[in-house]
Design a protein around this motif. Structure first.
Motif, PDB file in Angstrom:
ATOM      1  N   UNK A  79       0.887  -1.082  -0.029  1.00 37.77           N
ATOM      2  CA  UNK A  79       0.028  -0.132  -0.112  1.00 37.77           C
ATOM      3  C   UNK A  79       0.901   1.234  -0.018  1.00 37.77           C
ATOM      4  N   UNK A  80       0.276   2.354  -0.216  1.00 33.65           N
ATOM      5  CA  UNK A  80       0.822   3.914  -0.199  1.00 33.65           C
ATOM      6  C   UNK A  80       1.674   3.993   0.904  1.00 33.65           C
ATOM      7  N   UNK A  81       0.858   3.534   2.072  1.00 34.15           N
ATOM      8  CA  UNK A  81       1.162   3.714   3.419  1.00 34.15           C
ATOM      9  C   UNK A  81       2.505   2.835   4.044  1.00 34.15           C
ATOM     10  N   UNK A  82       2.473   1.835   3.467  1.00 35.18           N
ATOM     11  CA  UNK A  82       3.640   1.074   3.884  1.00 35.18           C
ATOM     12  C   UNK A  82       4.607   1.316   2.923  1.00 35.18           C
ATOM     13  N   UNK A  83       4.642   1.649   1.782  1.00 40.21           N
ATOM     14  CA  UNK A  83       5.560   2.306   0.894  1.00 40.21           C
ATOM     15  C   UNK A  83       6.496   3.583   1.503  1.00 40.21           C
ATOM     16  N   UNK A  84       5.530   4.148   2.037  1.00 39.66           N
ATOM     17  CA  UNK A  84       5.792   5.438   2.795  1.00 39.66           C
ATOM     18  C   UNK A  84       6.797   5.239   4.063  1.00 39.66           C
ATOM     19  N   UNK A  85       6.214   4.234   4.739  1.00 41.13           N
ATOM     20  CA  UNK A  85       7.117   3.799   6.209  1.00 41.13           C
ATOM     21  C   UNK A  85       8.257   3.238   5.460  1.00 41.13           C
ATOM     22  N   UNK A  86       8.296   2.420   4.602  1.00 42.72           N
ATOM     23  CA  UNK A  86       9.690   1.856   3.984  1.00 42.72           C
ATOM     24  C   UNK A  86      10.663   2.913   3.599  1.00 42.72           C
ATOM     25  N   UNK A  87      10.086   3.977   2.897  1.00 34.29           N
ATOM     26  CA  UNK A  87      11.171   5.187   2.555  1.00 34.29           C
ATOM     27  C   UNK A  87      11.500   5.803   3.732  1.00 34.29           C
ATOM     28  N   UNK A  88      10.488   5.946   4.669  1.00 40.01           N
ATOM     29  CA  UNK A  88      10.997   6.921   5.831  1.00 40.01           C
ATOM     30  C   UNK A  88      11.973   5.927   6.741  1.00 40.01           C
ATOM     31  N   UNK A  89      11.944   4.642   6.758  1.00 35.34           N
ATOM     32  CA  UNK A  89      12.893   3.866   7.450  1.00 35.34           C
ATOM     33  C   UNK A  89      14.169   4.023   6.952  1.00 35.34           C
ATOM     34  N   UNK A  90      14.219   3.738   5.554  1.00 39.51           N
ATOM     35  CA  UNK A  90      15.564   3.698   4.671  1.00 39.51           C
ATOM     36  C   UNK A  90      16.066   5.102   4.763  1.00 39.51           C
ATOM     37  N   UNK A  91      15.605   6.032   4.936  1.00 41.94           N
ATOM     38  CA  UNK A  91      15.991   7.050   4.984  1.00 41.94           C
ATOM     39  C   UNK A  91      17.162   7.543   6.122  1.00 41.94           C
ATOM     40  N   UNK A  92      16.724   6.744   7.152  1.00 43.37           N
ATOM     41  CA  UNK A  92      17.599   7.047   8.272  1.00 43.37           C
ATOM     42  C   UNK A  92      19.028   6.301   8.014  1.00 43.37           C
ATOM     43  N   UNK A  93      19.262   5.515   7.165  1.00 46.87           N
ATOM     44  CA  UNK A  93      20.793   5.252   6.525  1.00 46.87           C
ATOM     45  C   UNK A  93      21.448   6.631   6.234  1.00 46.87           C
TER      46      UNK A  93
END
Length: 286
Positions: free
Chosen positions: A109-123
């Motif tokens: 879903x769009x929400x899961x994709x948002x959380x995926x990008x948000x977490x990866x941004x932590x790198x």
């Protein structure tokens, strides 16, 4: 046939050149390590010369240097503290990163994709220790045993993005039909994940675990801010504190460095085969 044999010959030459380059590159890492190891067995005078020869090294001096470090640097207590925060942080991040990666990959879903990008941004974001310290201070997690728990939470948060990244790449290669079959058989979500999915993640879990262990055990910044009490000193901090006390005693400093690095080196050598498998499988499946 000539063209094929010519290409095979060029390929072999290329492989040999790459192998030679790899050997030369390994010396860049091995020479400093050997320098530290050799000088940790020397007398003070010989170690201060920072040479790679064995002049001044002996088994008697080896035992004298290392026993002095164990006695004066509080190695055993610092190892215990490092083990507590390393195990605690690693268990937390492996548990929650694997579950988060599974849910986000399975829910497209769009929400899961948002959380995926948000977490990866932590790198890409640096760890801001000053705000973190003040936040933990407000929560009364900078003194006593609470400081250890606070440090474990910070370590888990700092290693979460990369661990999550490893798990997402691996989980993409696991068929969703396995989930459907487990649900049809009446398995609950937790039973399905921990009983069926998580065992399949063993290669990447070993890789992620080793990364967490190396990162947390070797960390200096977080432990300096949160665990700088003499009773909570970690193994890496002993080298920093020892440097202030024994600035001219390079033989003792080198011995301390060897002792602190040894557990991670031993663990890495023991599981390196699984680490390579986990990284390669995750790369292919991702």
């Amino acid at each position: 046939m000539t063209n094929k044999s010519s290409r095979a010959g060029h390929r072999k030459i290329k492989e040999k050149l790459l192998e030679l380059l790899g050997i030369l590159a390994s010396f860049v890492i091995l020479i400093p390590f050997l320098l530290v190891l050799v000088n940790s067995m020397k007398t003070k005078r010989e170690a201060n010369l920072l040479q790679l020869n064995l002049q001044g090294a002996s088994f008697r001096q080896f035992f004298e240097n290392y026993s002095t470090v164990f006695r004066e640097a509080r190695i055993l207590s610092s190892f215990f503290n490092s083990t507590v925060v390393t195990v605690g942080g690693s268990v937390l991040v492996l548990l929650f990163a694997s579950m988060a990666a599974f849910v986000i990959i399975r829910r497209k879903t769009r929400l899961s994709q948002f959380f995926n990008n948000f977490i990866i941004m932590g790198l890409t974001l640096p760890l801001a220790m000053v705000p973190i310290y003040f936040e933990l201070s407000k929560l009364k997690m900078t003194t006593g045993n609470a400081a250890v728990f606070g440090a474990i939470l910070v370590y888990a948060a700092s290693t979460f993005p990369f661990t999550f990244f490893l798990y997402t790449g691996f989980i993409k290669g696991i068929s969703g039909e396995i989930d459907e079959a487990a649900i049809v058989d009446g398995a609950s979500p937790l039973k399905m994940f921990f009983g069926i999915i998580f065992p399949l993640l063993k290669p990447v879990t070993v890789t992620a675990l080793m990364n967490c262990v190396m990162t947390i055990w070797n960390d200096f910044g977080i432990s300096l801010y949160l665990l700088n009490n003499s009773k909570r000193t970690t193994a890496v901090l002993t080298t920093y504190l020892f440097l202030g006390q024994k600035a001219s005693d390079w033989h003792l400093l080198f011995a301390d460095v060897v002792i602190v690095a040894l557990p991670v080196v031993v663990i890495y050598l023991a599981v390196q085969r699984h680490i390579v498998a986990g990284l390669s499988d995750g790369a292919v499946k991702g």
